[in-house]
Design a protein around this motif. Structure first.
Motif, PDB file in Angstrom:
ATOM      1  N   ILE A  74      52.376  12.041 -34.651  1.00 60.78           N
ATOM      2  CA  ILE A  74      52.815  12.256 -33.269  1.00 60.78           C
ATOM      3  C   ILE A  74      52.597  13.695 -32.824  1.00 60.78           C
ATOM      4  CG2 ILE A  74      54.848  12.295 -31.775  1.00 60.78           C
ATOM      5  CD1 ILE A  74      53.706   9.530 -32.282  1.00 60.78           C
ATOM      6  N   VAL A  75      52.962  14.624 -33.621  1.00 65.40           N
ATOM      7  CA  VAL A  75      52.906  16.038 -33.212  1.00 65.40           C
ATOM      8  C   VAL A  75      51.495  16.468 -32.835  1.00 65.40           C
ATOM      9  CG1 VAL A  75      53.265  18.398 -34.008  1.00 65.40           C
ATOM     10  CG2 VAL A  75      54.993  16.649 -34.473  1.00 65.40           C
ATOM     11  N   PRO A  76      50.452  16.158 -33.622  1.00 65.07           N
ATOM     12  CA  PRO A  76      49.107  16.568 -33.185  1.00 65.07           C
ATOM     13  C   PRO A  76      48.698  15.946 -31.850  1.00 65.07           C
ATOM     14  CG  PRO A  76      49.088  16.023 -35.518  1.00 65.07           C
ATOM     15  CD  PRO A  76      50.412  15.594 -34.983  1.00 65.07           C
ATOM     16  N   LYS A  77      49.080  14.648 -31.632  1.00 60.71           N
ATOM     17  CA  LYS A  77      48.736  14.026 -30.342  1.00 60.71           C
ATOM     18  C   LYS A  77      49.439  14.737 -29.190  1.00 60.71           C
ATOM     19  CE  LYS A  77      47.865   9.377 -32.123  1.00 60.71           C
ATOM     20  NZ  LYS A  77      48.291   7.951 -32.112  1.00 60.71           N
ATOM     21  N   ALA A  78      50.721  15.035 -29.367  1.00 59.87           N
ATOM     22  CA  ALA A  78      51.458  15.728 -28.305  1.00 59.87           C
ATOM     23  C   ALA A  78      50.864  17.111 -28.046  1.00 59.87           C
ATOM     24  CB  ALA A  78      52.938  15.833 -28.688  1.00 59.87           C
ATOM     25  N   LYS A  79      50.527  17.785 -29.114  1.00 54.96           N
ATOM     26  CA  LYS A  79      49.920  19.107 -28.946  1.00 54.96           C
ATOM     27  C   LYS A  79      48.570  19.006 -28.248  1.00 54.96           C
ATOM     28  CE  LYS A  79      52.116  21.473 -32.851  1.00 54.96           C
ATOM     29  NZ  LYS A  79      51.888  22.177 -34.148  1.00 54.96           N
ATOM     30  N   GLY A  80      47.801  17.937 -28.560  1.00 57.21           N
ATOM     31  CA  GLY A  80      46.510  17.760 -27.890  1.00 57.21           C
ATOM     32  C   GLY A  80      46.677  17.484 -26.399  1.00 57.21           C
ATOM     33  N   GLN A  81      47.630  16.606 -26.059  1.00 55.34           N
ATOM     34  CA  GLN A  81      47.875  16.332 -24.643  1.00 55.34           C
ATOM     35  C   GLN A  81      48.374  17.567 -23.906  1.00 55.34           C
ATOM     36  OE1 GLN A  81      50.553  13.004 -24.571  1.00 55.34           O
ATOM     37  NE2 GLN A  81      48.991  11.515 -25.244  1.00 55.34           N
ATOM     38  N   ALA A  82      49.239  18.329 -24.514  1.00 55.04           N
ATOM     39  CA  ALA A  82      49.727  19.553 -23.875  1.00 55.04           C
ATOM     40  C   ALA A  82      48.585  20.541 -23.661  1.00 55.04           C
ATOM     41  CB  ALA A  82      50.823  20.182 -24.739  1.00 55.04           C
ATOM     42  N   GLU A  83      47.722  20.657 -24.653  1.00 56.19           N
ATOM     43  CA  GLU A  83      46.593  21.571 -24.509  1.00 56.19           C
ATOM     44  C   GLU A  83      45.641  21.094 -23.410  1.00 56.19           C
ATOM     45  OE1 GLU A  83      44.540  25.013 -25.401  1.00 56.19           O
ATOM     46  OE2 GLU A  83      46.502  24.331 -26.129  1.00 56.19           O
ATOM     47  N   LYS A  84      45.457  19.765 -23.351  1.00 55.03           N
ATOM     48  CA  LYS A  84      44.597  19.224 -22.293  1.00 55.03           C
ATOM     49  C   LYS A  84      45.161  19.524 -20.911  1.00 55.03           C
ATOM     50  CE  LYS A  84      42.620  14.858 -20.722  1.00 55.03           C
ATOM     51  NZ  LYS A  84      42.537  13.395 -20.979  1.00 55.03           N
ATOM     52  N   MET A  85      46.475  19.339 -20.733  1.00 56.30           N
ATOM     53  CA  MET A  85      47.103  19.625 -19.437  1.00 56.30           C
ATOM     54  C   MET A  85      47.006  21.105 -19.100  1.00 56.30           C
ATOM     55  SD  MET A  85      50.481  17.183 -19.727  1.00 56.30           S
ATOM     56  CE  MET A  85      51.091  17.699 -18.118  1.00 56.30           C
ATOM     57  N   ILE A  86      47.178  21.950 -20.072  1.00 61.67           N
ATOM     58  CA  ILE A  86      47.071  23.402 -19.827  1.00 61.67           C
ATOM     59  C   ILE A  86      45.660  23.760 -19.391  1.00 61.67           C
ATOM     60  CG2 ILE A  86      47.153  25.656 -20.946  1.00 61.67           C
ATOM     61  CD1 ILE A  86      49.462  24.577 -22.671  1.00 61.67           C
ATOM     62  N   GLN A  87      44.676  23.203 -20.105  1.00 58.74           N
ATOM     63  CA  GLN A  87      43.292  23.518 -19.747  1.00 58.74           C
ATOM     64  C   GLN A  87      42.948  22.972 -18.356  1.00 58.74           C
ATOM     65  OE1 GLN A  87      40.862  21.980 -22.903  1.00 58.74           O
ATOM     66  NE2 GLN A  87      41.527  23.543 -24.392  1.00 58.74           N
TER      67      GLN A  87
END
Length: 374
Positions: free
Chosen positions: A279-292
């Motif tokens: 879960i944590v890597p997916k959440a981190k990926g989505q957060a990074e995508k939203m930031i970008q």
């Protein structure tokens, strides 16, 4: 010493005794005289006569006796030859005192009773069992018997553990092994038990049962070798092997229940860790995508605003340079943008000066009817 030739009972060495007194222990008569020593000359004479009785008569009897004595000495000397087999080590003694060690091969040493030779095997690996009796490969309760007095030990966390182990050893110095310790087998066993108790006393129960068995074996081996070297026992410890390491049989069922509970706990922890790692890597990926995406939108808006501002400034500068031309150009550009999005009908003056509709190809209408395809 003159021979006593009187009549009466003769002593054991041929001395005559008086008829009126008791005989002494050396055959002397009684009657006030003490015990007399044996007649050495008479003994030698009798010995020579006995030897001569077995030899031929003649002038060469003396030389024959000398030759026999020499032959006996040579034969006795030859018994001092001995062989040390491969894997053995010779230990030579002189009147019971150690002199030197010899290597495998043919050797000579003074024969018995002056000299003596021991030949212990220094290549054979011996095994001592501690904590049980019987074969080290036999299962507990069948051909081997547990000895709780040797196997029960206290761990570093104040728990009791039942350890059976074997010690494999060889002789490294035959002289020290033979003369410095009285009972090598018992000495090594007692020292091994002491060394194992010290090492286990510094180890937790969980480690001794699971992942620290090799450390326990190595620590006990090193400590046991140090003890025997201090004793100058002449022994080399080849290996210390743990056979069975269990809790005491009185509490083994409860201990197994605790172990199963710990395994369930470990399994639950592993499942939680696996879920977290998913879960944590997916959440981190989505957060990074939203930031970008936010950063890209910000850059886009900023760039568009800067472009519009630059275009407005350029138009303003052009307008200030030539107002009429700039005004005319802005009017045409605005009308072009408006008329591009509307239907148009062009009306022009006719040939006679009247108004009329100019024929044209209605491309926008045709485009709409064809569904927007060319």
């Amino acid at each position: 010493m003159a021979k006593n030739s009187q009549g009466g009972n003769g002593g054991p060495w041929g001395g005559g005794g008086g008829n009126d007194g008791p005989q002494g222990p050396w055959g002397g008569g009684g009657g006030g005289r003490g015990p007399q020593p044996p007649d050495i000359d008479e003994l030698l004479r009798q010995s020579q006569e006995k030897i001569k009785s077995f030899l031929p008569q003649g002038a060469g009897s003396g030389r024959m006796i000398t030759m026999l004595i020499l032959v006996a000495i040579v034969i006795w000397s030859l018994t001092g030859m001995y062989r040390v087999e491969p894997g053995q080590q010779g230990v030579e003694l002189l009147f019971g005192k150690f002199v030197k060690q010899t290597e495998p091969g043919l050797n000579f040493w003074l024969p018995a009773p002056i000299g003596e030779v021991y030949k212990p095997n220094v290549d054979r690996t011996n095994t001592i069992a501690v904590g049980f009796s019987g074969s080290a490969d036999a299962a507990r309760g069948t051909a081997r018997r547990d000895i709780p007095q040797e196997s029960l030990m206290l761990t570093g966390d104040q728990n009791i553990i039942d350890i059976d182990f074997v010690v494999q050893w060889r002789i490294k110095n035959a002289a020290d092994y033979l003369f410095n310790i009285r009972d090598p087998q018992a000495t090594i066993k007692i020292a091994a038990e002491s060394a194992m108790r010290e090492v286990v006393g510094q180890t937790d129960l969980e480690g001794a049962l699971t992942n620290q068995r090799s450390q326990v074996e190595e620590g006990a081996k090193v400590l046991l070798q140090t003890i025997l070297d201090d004793y100058q026992a002449g022994v080399f410890i080849a290996e210390v092997k743990l056979q069975q390491v269990d809790p005491p049989k009185e509490v083994i069922d409860s201990f197994n229940d605790v172990q199963r509970a710990k395994q369930d706990q470990e399994r639950s922890i592993n499942e939680a860790v696996t879920y977290r790692n998913d879960i944590v890597p997916k959440a981190k990926g989505q957060a990074e995508k939203m930031i970008q995406a936010g950063e890209a939108y910000r850059e886009k808006v900023i760039n568009e605003a800067e472009g519009e501002a630059a275009r407005f400034i350029s138009v303003l500068e052009a307008y200030q340079t030539n107002k009429e031309v700039t005004r005319r150009r802005m009017y045409l550009e605005t009308m072009q943008a408006i008329l591009m999005k509307s239907d148009k009908v062009i009306i022009d003056s006719g040939p006679n000066g009247g108004s009329g509709v100019v024929p044209y190809l209605p491309l926008p209408e045709l485009k709409k009817r064809s569904g927007g395809t060319n």
